[in-house]
Write an enzyme that holds these catalytic residues in place. Structure first.
Site, PDB file in Angstrom:
ATOM      1  N   CYS A 180       1.154  -1.509  -0.375  1.00 24.60           N
ATOM      2  CA  CYS A 180      -0.202   0.443   0.062  1.00 24.60           C
ATOM      3  C   CYS A 180       0.704   1.452   0.302  1.00 24.60           C
ATOM      4  O   CYS A 180       1.377   1.756   1.040  1.00 24.60           O
ATOM      5  CB  CYS A 180      -0.947  -0.133   1.128  1.00 24.60           C
ATOM      6  SG  CYS A 180      -1.896   1.507   0.986  1.00 24.60           S
ATOM      7  N   CYS A 183      -0.940   4.459   1.795  1.00 32.53           N
ATOM      8  CA  CYS A 183      -0.378   4.254   3.289  1.00 32.53           C
ATOM      9  C   CYS A 183       1.008   4.121   3.379  1.00 32.53           C
ATOM     10  O   CYS A 183       1.261   4.933   4.706  1.00 32.53           O
ATOM     11  CB  CYS A 183      -1.130   2.354   3.543  1.00 32.53           C
ATOM     12  SG  CYS A 183      -2.043   2.016   3.063  1.00 32.53           S
ATOM     13  N   ASP A 184       2.251   3.797   3.125  1.00 33.72           N
ATOM     14  CA  ASP A 184       2.975   4.003   3.323  1.00 33.72           C
ATOM     15  C   ASP A 184       4.418   4.495   2.550  1.00 33.72           C
ATOM     16  O   ASP A 184       5.365   4.911   3.499  1.00 33.72           O
ATOM     17  CB  ASP A 184       3.903   2.190   3.425  1.00 33.72           C
ATOM     18  CG  ASP A 184       2.877   1.487   4.486  1.00 33.72           C
ATOM     19  OD1 ASP A 184       3.017   1.714   5.108  1.00 33.72           O
ATOM     20  OD2 ASP A 184       2.591   0.569   4.024  1.00 33.72           O
TER      21      ASP A 184
END
Ligand code: NAP
Length: 361
Positions: A180, A183-184
């Site tokens: 992701c 997300c990261d």
């Protein structure tokens, strides 16, 4: 007496549904899944959903960066001892975090779970492995051999990111390997480093383009010589000077060290015997998701990608009246924690209204 509503799943959708259902006096029962069942561990479907497998969550509204010590104090105050214990390693000991940061995925999930408990949600740490939606009240069977009847059901079992299946990929998950980018990607470990993105669909192209904001360069590794992504997204990526296409290649091995995480990625050609090693500070896998619907065994209609179909526009109704679905199990498109939470709320409101209409509540 049958339950009024049983919620299957314990990610953001499940807990948000539980918070709303509990506050509507439906006394929800949540099957949160079992962490010790090997199948869950192998599939990455352990309780608390995909966020429980991630590090910092910077895009969940309401959670700006905060001092680690303040977060530790918040956790202490919000959670009972046994649940705080699941987070203690973030706050104390050799791997304790310091400085300002966003909440970690497991922290956010514990807070959501606790919020549901605070309003009277009951939780069973077991998996539903079989359903009977032909009978009403519906019947759900658990892995440990229990069965429960319920007037309404909310399925919120999520989806799991597909990975390549290499042992070296598994070794560096959360240490440079991610599924992701949204997300990261902004984590300091990826800043100004070359990064590898695997896949050729919209997700890979979008994530590759997004990562150019942080990376020194992005290698987009695709197994064919043509992208699956939509034309406009392709054009954007192919004209981005920070993206280098690696056509007809697959990842052979992820290379790194325990201390530094991923340091390079070895590719092999899909058309000849050539291999090459790329310096890389991270690898993002974007080869699709698999919804967690096996236990349904065809009891609900699925879309062409296998996600539970919503049968009414803007509603969480499924093909069986009284069964609702929420979160990534019904969403192959947005796949965000906040959208899952949003549809969890919608499913609980839909269930409450349906139960009232039918005179069950
Ligand atoms: P997808 O369209 O299924 O694409 C998956 C990609 O991964 C394909 O290119 C596939 O290669 C590759 N792949 C699959 N298994 C692989 C393996 N084992 N090794 C190497 N490569 C592998 O999935 P997605 O990109 O996640 O998109 C899912 C849906 O969300 C799509 O409908 C997409 O349009 C939508 N979406 C839209 C947007 C947007 O519009 N902004 C953004 C993201 C996603 P092949 O091409 O060779 O099969």
């Amino acid at each position: 007496m049958p339950e009024k509503v049983v919620i299957i799943g314990s990610g953001p959708a499940g807990w948000t549904a539980a918070i709303y259902a509990a506050r509507a006096n439906l006394q929800p029962l949540v099957y949160e899944g079992s962490a010790t069942w090997d199948q869950n561990r192998v599939n990455g479907t352990t309780p608390l959903g995909q966020l429980n497998l991630t590090t910092e969550v910077e895009n969940f509204p309401g959670w700006p960066f905060v001092d680690s010590a303040a977060l530790a104090q918040f956790s202490r105050s919000a959670l009972p001892d046994d649940r705080y214990g699941n987070l203690a390693h973030f706050h104390s000991g050799k791997r304790a975090h310091t400085g300002k940061r966003a909440a970690f995925g497991p922290e956010l999930m514990e807070f959501m779970r606790q919020q549901a408990v605070n309003f009277g949600t009951r939780i069973v740490t077991d998996d539903i492995v079989k359903v009977d939606f032909k009978k009403h009240p519906f019947v759900l069977h658990s892995r440990e051999g229990e069965s429960v009847e319920s007037q309404a059901v909310i399925v919120a079992t999520g989806a799991r990111a597909n990975y390549l299946g290499l042992p070296s990929e598994d070794k560096y998950k959360n240490n440079g390997v991610s599924a992701c980018a949204v997300c990261d990607g902004a984590l300091p470990r990826f800043k100004n480093k070359p990064l590898v993105v695997v896949g050729g669909g919209d997700s890979a192209v979008e994530e590759g383009t997004y990562l150019t904001k942080f990376a020194s360069t992005v290698y987009l590794v695709h197994r064919r010589d043509e992208l699956r992504a939509s034309k406009i997204m392709q054009d954007r990526a192919l004209s981005n000077p920070k993206i280098t296409m690696k056509w007809n290649r697959v990842v052979d091995e992820v290379i790194g060290t325990e201390a530094d995480g991923v340091t390079s990625v070895r590719l092999k050609s899909t058309v000849d015997d050539r291999t090459e090693e790329l310096d890389a500070g991270g690898m993002f896998v974007a080869i699709g998701h698999t919804p967690n619907t096996d236990f349904l065994e065809g009891a609900l209609a699925l879309d062409d990608k296998g996600f539970i179909k919503w049968t009414r526009p803007q509603r969480c109704w499924t093909s069986v009246e009284g069964v609702f679905s929420a979160g990534d199990v019904s969403d192959s498109y947005y796949k965000q924690a906040v959208t899952a939470a949003g549809t969890g709320c919608m499913a609980a409101l839909d269930a409450e209204r349906w139960l009232a209409e039918k005179g069950y509540h």
